[in-house]
Design an enzyme around this catalytic site. Structure first.
Site: not given
Length: 547
Positions: A191, A234
């Site tokens: 992430d 993301e």
């Protein structure tokens, strides 16, 4: 694309190939001349054996097949062609003597596409062959469209990586294989830290560029057998078949290292980022479901985010996705407040405090990856403003807010080009103007973090001058927030007393003289006095109301 009238079937530079398999030489040559005149390649076969050789040598687009070809059973050859995947696309026209309707019907039922009775009319034969070639072209277009559709169904359109749907399918296959053959399997979930801030500060187009660049970074340390996917937003994942956690850990660390080193930039912006990673896996002997495997890697990533970001964490027995609420003694819970609500409120308060601390730590770490010197100076400035705030009796909360602003006041350097930040000599006028944008960049980066809302005015105005000639807004005197005035004088002192890329540090006495000289023009005289008192005698607390 327009179709060439004479050669409607031409595919790139390759002409259509037609095999004519007929026992009659006159028929073979007649068809050959007819089709070659239309720009087609024609191969001839007079026996079943020769036909099989031609098909093996080069798969034709169209086969014109005599139902009475010597040495072969027409029904059998039709069946064999349609049974083999690689030959199914051949279009077949039967050539049969006039009056053999039964043969034609049987041939069509076995897989032939059309038939022509002999003797035939040249124009009709040519029209049928061209129609078959048009059908062939449509088949090719349909196959290509299906191939593209299949790729799209498993591909993330932004990054070109596999999407979550395909990842879930492939991970299930790899998990089953690992459990069947008792081999290890590891998963790493990634992430990008504070990606929402990047989107909000620089726009979604810049954010999309960051995601595409991150996808390229992910591929660098992976093997061809590894599965790299974007799971949404993301979040990304790498699946490593036949890899233990010990082998997966260096891959995760390498990705984080590459992210820290990478410059995410377009024509006008250049920033550095960090990422967090969580790892889990099996050794092949554990009876684990696919959903549980995904849950574990999510927990590991969550742990990496909660413990400071920019790190790799592994799943361990007992790890939970959400922290447990801290139980309070019953006697401190108000009678009017349900215990469950009180516990939830306590948990939220604790998470807000922890998240704020982690946010500041992660942002300062991001600045350090971009500009180590600036990050270290910010730590010194933060310590000094904390002492000044205490000496002025501003209160713990206000002093801590100024300290936070000091830690983050140069976070906008992330958006400044390296050749400006790390230049060995003085900056040009143009470069100086770019650098002077950093307070505004800092606010753009931080404005979406609600916990830092009160710190933004100090960060934006720390380069204002007391006489109103500073930037970015030209504020003067009391218009400048007190925290910004403290930060301005502390920042100047630390800068003067520290080595930089193009100057040596001043001694303490000379630096204090420079501050005194700038009191009333660049600096608030009261804040200069407070700083001098802290430097010379930390116990001295001057009255902030004294003119």
């Amino acid at each position: 694309m327009e179709m060439n009238e004479k050669h409607p079937e031409k595919r790139g530079h390759e002409l259509p190939l037609v095999v004519v398999a007929d026992s009659n030489e006159t028929v073979r040559m007649k068809i050959r001349y007819l089709l070659e005149a239309e720009g087609m390649h024609v191969h001839l076969a007079d026996t079943g054996r020769r036909l099989i050789e031609l098909i093996k040598e080069d798969k034709p687009d169209i086969l014109l097949l005599d139902v009475n070809l010597p040495g072969i059973d027409t029904t059998r050859i039709l069946h064999e062609i349609r049974k083999k995947e690689e030959l199914r696309s051949i279009l077949i026209m039967l050539l049969s003597p006039s009056g053999t309707t039964l043969h034609n019907i049987q041939g069509l039922s076995e897989g032939a596409d059309d038939f022509m009775s002999k003797p035939f009319f040249n124009g009709l034969l040519l029209a049928k062959v061209k129609a078959m070639l048009r059908l062939k072209a449509l088949q090719a277009e349909l196959e290509e469209a299906n191939r593209k559709l299949e790729v799209l169904s498993m591909t993330d359109p932004l990054t070109g990586l596999y999407n979550y749907r395909h990842l879930y399918h492939r991970l299930g296959e790899e998990l089953s294989a690992a459990q069947r053959y008792k081999t290890p399997l590891s998963c790493i979930s990634f992430d990008l830290d504070f990606f929402k801030t990047v989107n909000d500060s620089f726009g979604h187009q810049f954010g999309d560029m960051v995601l595409r660049e991150f996808a390229k970074v992910l591929k660098k340390p992976t093997r061809q057998s590894d599965i790299v996917s974007r799971n949404g937003g993301e979040e990304f994942m790498i699946v490593l078949p036949r890899s233990s956690l010990e082998k997966a850990m260096p891959v995760a660390n390498r990705v984080l290292e590459l992210v820290r080193e990478h410059q995410f930039k377009d024509e006008s912006q250049c920033i550095h980022l960090t990422a967090s990673a969580g790892i889990t896996g099996i050794d092949g002997t554990e009876d684990l479901t696919l959903d549980e495997l995904i849950r574990r890697v999510d927990i590991a990533l969550y742990k990496a985010k909660r413990t400071g970001r920019n790190r790799v964490c592994t799943w361990e027995e007992g790890d939970q996705l959400l922290p447990q609420a801290t139980e309070e003694p019953e006697d401190v819970v108000a009678d009017s407040e349900p215990k469950s609500l009180h516990g939830e409120k306590t948990k939220i308060q604790q998470e807000i405090q922890l998240t704020s601390t982690e946010t500041i730590q992660a942002l300062t770490a991001a600045l350090e990856t971009k500009d180590v010197l600036t990050s270290k100076l910010a730590q010194k400035v933060a310590n000094l403003v904390q002492q000044i705030g205490a000496s002025l009796d501003l209160g713990t909360a206000r002093t801590e807010s100024i300290r936070t602003a000091a830690l983050l006041h140069n976070i906008g350097h992330i958006a400044i080009r390296d050749d400006i930040l790390k230049k060995d000599g003085p900056l040009t006028d143009g470069e100086a103007k770019i650098l002077q944008k950093h307070p505004e960049y800092s606010v753009q980066i931080l404005k979406c973090i609600k916990a830092l809302t009160d710190d933004l005015p100090m960060i934006r105005h720390h380069h204002e001058r007391f006489d109103g000639s500073g930037y970015p807004d030209g504020l003067a005197k009391e218009e400048i927030p007190i925290g910004a005035r403290i930060l301005s004088v502390a920042n100047a002192y630390i800068s003067m007393t520290s080595d930089s890329r193009y100057k040596r540090a001043m001694n303490k006495g000379l630096a204090l003289s420079e501050l005194t000289r700038g009191a009333g023009t660049q600096f608030d005289p009261r804040m200069v006095e407070a700083l001098i008192a802290v430097i010379d005698s930390p116990g001295n607390k001057p009255n902030p109301n004294r003119r």
